[in-house]
Write a protein that holds these residues in place. Structure first.
Motif, short mmCIF file in Angstrom:
data_model
loop_
_atom_site.label_atom_id
_atom_site.label_comp_id
_atom_site.label_asym_id
_atom_site.label_seq_id
_atom_site.Cartn_x
_atom_site.Cartn_y
_atom_site.Cartn_z
N UNK B 1 19.69 -3.72 -17.52
CA UNK B 1 18.48 -2.96 -17.16
C UNK B 1 17.37 -3.12 -17.92
N UNK B 2 16.06 -2.87 -17.20
CA UNK B 2 14.84 -2.75 -18.24
C UNK B 2 14.35 -1.81 -18.95
N UNK B 4 11.99 -0.85 -22.72
CA UNK B 4 11.49 -0.68 -23.91
C UNK B 4 10.77 0.58 -24.34
N UNK B 6 7.47 1.70 -25.80
CA UNK B 6 5.96 1.72 -25.42
C UNK B 6 4.98 2.69 -26.20
N UNK B 35 5.36 -7.76 -27.92
CA UNK B 35 4.63 -7.93 -27.92
C UNK B 35 3.58 -6.65 -27.41
N UNK B 37 -0.03 -5.41 -25.14
CA UNK B 37 -0.29 -5.33 -23.53
C UNK B 37 -1.42 -4.17 -23.88
N UNK B 38 -2.92 -5.30 -24.25
CA UNK B 38 -3.93 -4.42 -23.91
C UNK B 38 -4.61 -3.76 -22.31
N UNK B 39 -5.51 -2.71 -22.51
CA UNK B 39 -5.71 -2.89 -21.25
C UNK B 39 -7.30 -3.25 -20.43
N UNK B 40 -7.69 -4.51 -21.56
CA UNK B 40 -8.95 -5.25 -20.75
C UNK B 40 -8.75 -6.39 -21.26
N UNK B 73 -1.28 -9.89 -24.25
CA UNK B 73 -0.68 -10.77 -22.73
C UNK B 73 -2.69 -11.20 -23.03
N UNK B 79 4.25 -12.43 -20.78
CA UNK B 79 5.25 -11.19 -21.54
C UNK B 79 6.59 -12.28 -22.35
N UNK B 80 7.12 -13.11 -21.44
CA UNK B 80 8.28 -13.48 -22.05
C UNK B 80 7.94 -14.73 -22.57
N UNK B 112 -1.18 -1.15 -25.85
CA UNK B 112 0.42 -1.03 -26.39
C UNK B 112 0.76 -1.58 -26.81
N UNK B 114 4.07 -2.87 -26.49
CA UNK B 114 5.82 -3.27 -26.14
C UNK B 114 6.86 -2.85 -27.30
#
Lengths: 276, 120
Positions: B1-2, B4, B6, B35, B37-40, B73, B79-80, B112, B114
């Motif tokens: 299952x996934x 994470x 956050x 890792x 994950x920015x939103x821009x 990212x 992401x991997x 974010x 993760x």
């Protein structure tokens, strides 16, 4: 599916010679093309397929169905995300015995032509294999099940770019699908999108499979495959065994800038595995 | 299952420092990777100079002045491929640290964190 262990073994053992059989089509706006032919005689199996074309084919919504020996090897209404790439990176791996076998290919373009194009040229490329020694029959069958969002809801009916209603205001969209298939294993999840990566960057998703929460406000851009990132590099592992699963949830569009953005589509693709 | 966890960091102005203070949920048994994950962004180096320090329990996972760009990212890598692999057993453990913006982004933005986790 996109990283076939069977083929890796055959390559390692030096037991396989690859080839291709290319089938080309001209397809216009809102047009369906259906074509019956036979596979060539000089190979044993079709082991993969991909699509490419002479233009930015991901701008259109083209779907394919491929039937070999009367068996569906690429399911109708499964989108052709691989059109994006126009290369060998995202092959849909199958295994189908084929030597002069019947082959029916159906392509549907659900969008009108634009940018002064009368048609686009699309190729279905079959990757073929000839084995030096006999190989065991496949025990599993992989398939791709897709869930499609179309935003705006009215669909894409004109040449892009088109303004999205309420551009600049984040909005949500619920989705609810039922997939067919008993005792299937949902192996992976990944997605594809059309157009604008910026939209993905700020959008998130809640996803339920049979009422089990699988994703919670998860960044969509993280598991979207595109020309830079292959499905196997971004996919999320599921490993759930299900019967006719319900796939539902909410998409949260997060793009806030008040500028014209393209109408766009998002596909969620579930890789399924079934015992033969 | 996934799985994470956050942790969201909201940045409103240049060079802002955000203190991270969180706890792993009771059903999380270990952390396997990290890792960002920015939103821009995309092809501009919005996170140049941004750093993250992260501790799980008393264990320092990312040291002070760790450059975010290394594990963030950027729209081109998966992401991997950017994930920093770790193996940390947790049991309602504290997650602390600080995110320091480098002053090159478009504000406001969200970063974010993760954490790839294993659950019971």
């Amino acid at each position: 599916m996109y990283n076939s262990p069977f083929l890796q073994e055959q390559i390692k053992a030096g037991n396989i010679n690859f080839g291709t059989q290319v089938l080309s089509f001209n397809i216009g706006g809102n047009e369906t093309v259906e074509f019956d032919t036979r596979t060539d005689l000089d190979f044993d199996e079709i082991v993969g397929l991909y699509f490419n074309g002479d233009f930015y084919l991901d701008l259109w919504d083209i779907r394919a169905e491929i039937i070999c020996n009367g068996r569906i090897i690429f399911k109708r209404n499964t989108v052709i995300p691989y059109l994006n790439n126009n290369n060998f990176e995202s092959v849909f791996w199958v295994r189908e015995v084929a030597k002069g076998s019947t082959l029916r290919i159906r392509l549907e373009n659900l969008m009108p032509m634009f940018w002064e194009r009368d048609f686009i040229r699309a190729n279905v490329v079959l990757i073929t294999a000839k084995y030096k020694k006999p190989v065991p029959k496949p025990t599993f069958e992989y398939a791709l099940e897709t869930v499609l969002f179309e935003i705006p809801e009215s669909g894409i009916t004109d040449a892009p770019p088109i303004p999205v209603p309420n551009a600049g205001i984040p909005f949500t969209k619920d989705f609810d699908f039922k997939l067919e298939g008993t005792t299937i294993e949902l192996v992976n999840l990944f997605g594809y999108y059309s157009m604008n990566y910026k939209i993905m960057r700020r959008s998130t998703i809640d996803l339920y499979i049979d009422s089990k929460k699988v994703l919670n406000k998860h960044d969509l851009g993280m598991f979207m495959a595109d020309k830079w990132r292959k499905p196997h590099e971004v996919c999320l592992d599921l490993n759930l065994t299900v019967n006719n699963p319900r796939v539902n949830g909410t998409f949260y569009h997060g793009y806030e800038e008040a500028e014209l953005i393209y109408g766009y589509r998002i596909w969620l693709a579930l890789v399924t595995k079934k015992k033969l | 299952m996934i799985n994470f966890k956050i942790i969201q960091v909201d940045i409103t102005k240049a060079n802002q420092k955000v203190i991270i203070n969180d706890t792993t949920e009771p059903d999380i048994t270990s952390i396997k990777g990290i890792f960002l994950f920015p939103n821009q962004s995309l092809n501009v180096r919005n996170y140049f100079g941004s750093t993250l320090r992260l501790l799980v329990g008393n264990r320092e996972v990312l040291p002070k002045n760790f450059d975010c760009e290394i594990i963030a990212d950027n729209g081109f890598k998966s992401w991997k491929s950017i994930k920093h692999n770790v193996d940390i057993s947790v049991d309602k453990s504290s997650i602390t640290g600080e995110y320091l913006d480098g002053g090159h982004a478009i504000y406001p933005y969200t970063m974010k964190i993760y954490l790839e986790v294993v659950k019971k």
